[in-house]
Scaffold this motif. Structure first.
Motif, PDB file in Angstrom:
ATOM      1  N   ALA A  75      44.508 -57.274  28.204  1.00 44.46           N
ATOM      2  CA  ALA A  75      43.705 -58.491  28.304  1.00 44.46           C
ATOM      3  C   ALA A  75      44.585 -59.736  28.375  1.00 44.46           C
ATOM      4  N   ASP A  76      45.729 -59.702  27.700  1.00 44.44           N
ATOM      5  CA  ASP A  76      46.620 -60.859  27.593  1.00 44.44           C
ATOM      6  C   ASP A  76      47.664 -60.812  28.707  1.00 44.44           C
ATOM      7  N   VAL A  77      47.817 -61.929  29.415  1.00 47.46           N
ATOM      8  CA  VAL A  77      48.773 -61.979  30.521  1.00 47.46           C
ATOM      9  C   VAL A  77      50.198 -61.751  30.019  1.00 47.46           C
ATOM     10  N   ALA A  78      50.512 -62.174  28.801  1.00 50.63           N
ATOM     11  CA  ALA A  78      51.861 -61.959  28.258  1.00 50.63           C
ATOM     12  C   ALA A  78      52.133 -60.477  28.049  1.00 50.63           C
ATOM     13  N   VAL A  79      51.127 -59.726  27.649  1.00 51.25           N
ATOM     14  CA  VAL A  79      51.278 -58.283  27.472  1.00 51.25           C
ATOM     15  C   VAL A  79      51.437 -57.611  28.827  1.00 51.25           C
ATOM     16  N   ARG A  80      50.680 -58.064  29.814  1.00 46.51           N
ATOM     17  CA  ARG A  80      50.803 -57.486  31.161  1.00 46.51           C
ATOM     18  C   ARG A  80      52.195 -57.751  31.732  1.00 46.51           C
ATOM     19  N   GLN A  81      52.747 -58.947  31.502  1.00 45.87           N
ATOM     20  CA  GLN A  81      54.084 -59.256  32.007  1.00 45.87           C
ATOM     21  C   GLN A  81      55.133 -58.395  31.337  1.00 45.87           C
ATOM     22  N   LEU A  82      55.011 -58.225  30.022  1.00 42.36           N
ATOM     23  CA  LEU A  82      55.954 -57.357  29.305  1.00 42.36           C
ATOM     24  C   LEU A  82      55.865 -55.937  29.840  1.00 42.36           C
ATOM     25  N   ALA A  83      54.645 -55.452  30.043  1.00 38.41           N
ATOM     26  CA  ALA A  83      54.453 -54.097  30.562  1.00 38.41           C
ATOM     27  C   ALA A  83      55.077 -53.948  31.948  1.00 38.41           C
ATOM     28  N   PHE A  84      54.929 -54.961  32.783  1.00 43.66           N
ATOM     29  CA  PHE A  84      55.536 -54.918  34.121  1.00 43.66           C
ATOM     30  C   PHE A  84      57.050 -54.811  34.025  1.00 43.66           C
ATOM     31  N   ASP A  85      57.649 -55.606  33.135  1.00 43.95           N
ATOM     32  CA  ASP A  85      59.104 -55.574  32.970  1.00 43.95           C
ATOM     33  C   ASP A  85      59.580 -54.206  32.498  1.00 43.95           C
ATOM     34  N   ILE A  86      58.877 -53.640  31.515  1.00 44.07           N
ATOM     35  CA  ILE A  86      59.262 -52.333  30.989  1.00 44.07           C
ATOM     36  C   ILE A  86      59.106 -51.260  32.062  1.00 44.07           C
ATOM     37  N   GLU A  87      57.981 -51.289  32.759  1.00 46.61           N
ATOM     38  CA  GLU A  87      57.739 -50.293  33.808  1.00 46.61           C
ATOM     39  C   GLU A  87      58.820 -50.376  34.885  1.00 46.61           C
ATOM     40  N   THR A  88      59.124 -51.573  35.338  1.00 51.40           N
ATOM     41  CA  THR A  88      60.109 -51.752  36.404  1.00 51.40           C
ATOM     42  C   THR A  88      61.500 -51.300  35.965  1.00 51.40           C
ATOM     43  N   ASN A  89      61.931 -51.763  34.790  1.00 47.39           N
ATOM     44  CA  ASN A  89      63.276 -51.435  34.316  1.00 47.39           C
ATOM     45  C   ASN A  89      63.446 -49.943  34.061  1.00 47.39           C
ATOM     46  N   GLN A  90      62.479 -49.355  33.363  1.00 50.27           N
ATOM     47  CA  GLN A  90      62.652 -47.958  32.974  1.00 50.27           C
ATOM     48  C   GLN A  90      62.437 -47.011  34.147  1.00 50.27           C
ATOM     49  N   ARG A  91      61.603 -47.387  35.084  1.00 46.67           N
ATOM     50  CA  ARG A  91      61.466 -46.550  36.279  1.00 46.67           C
ATOM     51  C   ARG A  91      62.773 -46.526  37.064  1.00 46.67           C
ATOM     52  N   GLY A  92      63.412 -47.689  37.184  1.00 49.63           N
ATOM     53  CA  GLY A  92      64.705 -47.736  37.866  1.00 49.63           C
ATOM     54  C   GLY A  92      65.768 -46.933  37.138  1.00 49.63           C
TER      55      GLY A  92
END
Length: 220
Positions: A75-92
């Protein structure tokens, strides 16, 4: 089939597979280019190099799964941004580690108990609690993941942050071990980078959890 009807795990697998394929192509092309010594991946890895790449890939895959869900549902844009960063970094990072394993002619996952390559430090062969069976430290159980998928709104945000914080902190000893004891410089460097970035993310998640009136989960 629309992305809304595609199972989350299938979407994550397809994305990771694509990352691995691109990295393997990059590795082949990189043979024509002089690579710095601290980024070169030799073909004589030790059990620590192999075990770190195998087990950290598995550990990361769960983080990617949770982060993908949060990026879509938080629901929170800050949580979505953190999730995007984690997903991107760890997938790489998964792509790099799986690319190394392929170059070393090693399986994507270890055949034995998790973290056996850390046995000499007393951390090897960990079998986590709950019903997940063989979970590495910090990993969520099947029941915890199922519960997260049923939540929504601020309640989802808090539980995601609590699970991801525990996940990050549970994987830190494995990254520290790899940073100190892997034989290949590129493996040591990646492990050290994980420690640094995840420490920063963990500090952020602790603040976000407190701001939402909750507390971190106990270590697992």
């Amino acid at each position: 089939m629309s992305s809304e009807r595609t199972p989350l795990t299938v979407r994550v697998f397809v994305a990771i597979a694509g990352t691995v394929a691109l990295l393997l192509l990059g590795a082949a092309g990189g043979m024509l280019i002089k690579v710095p010594s601290d980024q070169r991946v030799e073909t004589n890895p030790t059990p620590v190099d192999i075990g770190f790449a195998q087990d950290m890939s598995v550990h990361h895959e769960q983080a990617v799964t949770m982060a993908t869900l949060a990026r879509e549902r938080a629901a929170d844009v800050a949580v979505r941004q953190l999730a995007f960063d984690i997903e991107t970094n760890q997938r790489g990072q998964i792509g790099r580690m799986q690319g190394w394993l392929s170059l070393w002619n090693q399986p994507a996952q270890a055949a034995g108990a998790p973290m056996e390559w850390m046995a000499d430090s007393g951390h090897g062969g960990h079998h986590g609690g709950g019903s997940g069976g063989g979970l590495m430290p910090g990993m969520a159980s099947t029941e915890e993941l199922a519960r997260l998928q049923k939540l929504s709104g601020p309640e989802f945000d808090v539980e995601f942050l609590r699970l991801m914080l525990r996940h990050h902190e549970g994987g830190a000893p494995m990254a520290e071990f790899g940073a100190q004891r892997a034989a290949i410089p590129a493996v040591r460097n990646l492990a050290a980078n994980m420690l640094g970035s995840q420490k920063t993310e963990s500090e952020l998640m602790r603040r976000m959890i407190a701001e939402r009136g909750s507390t971190p989960l106990p270590a697992s």
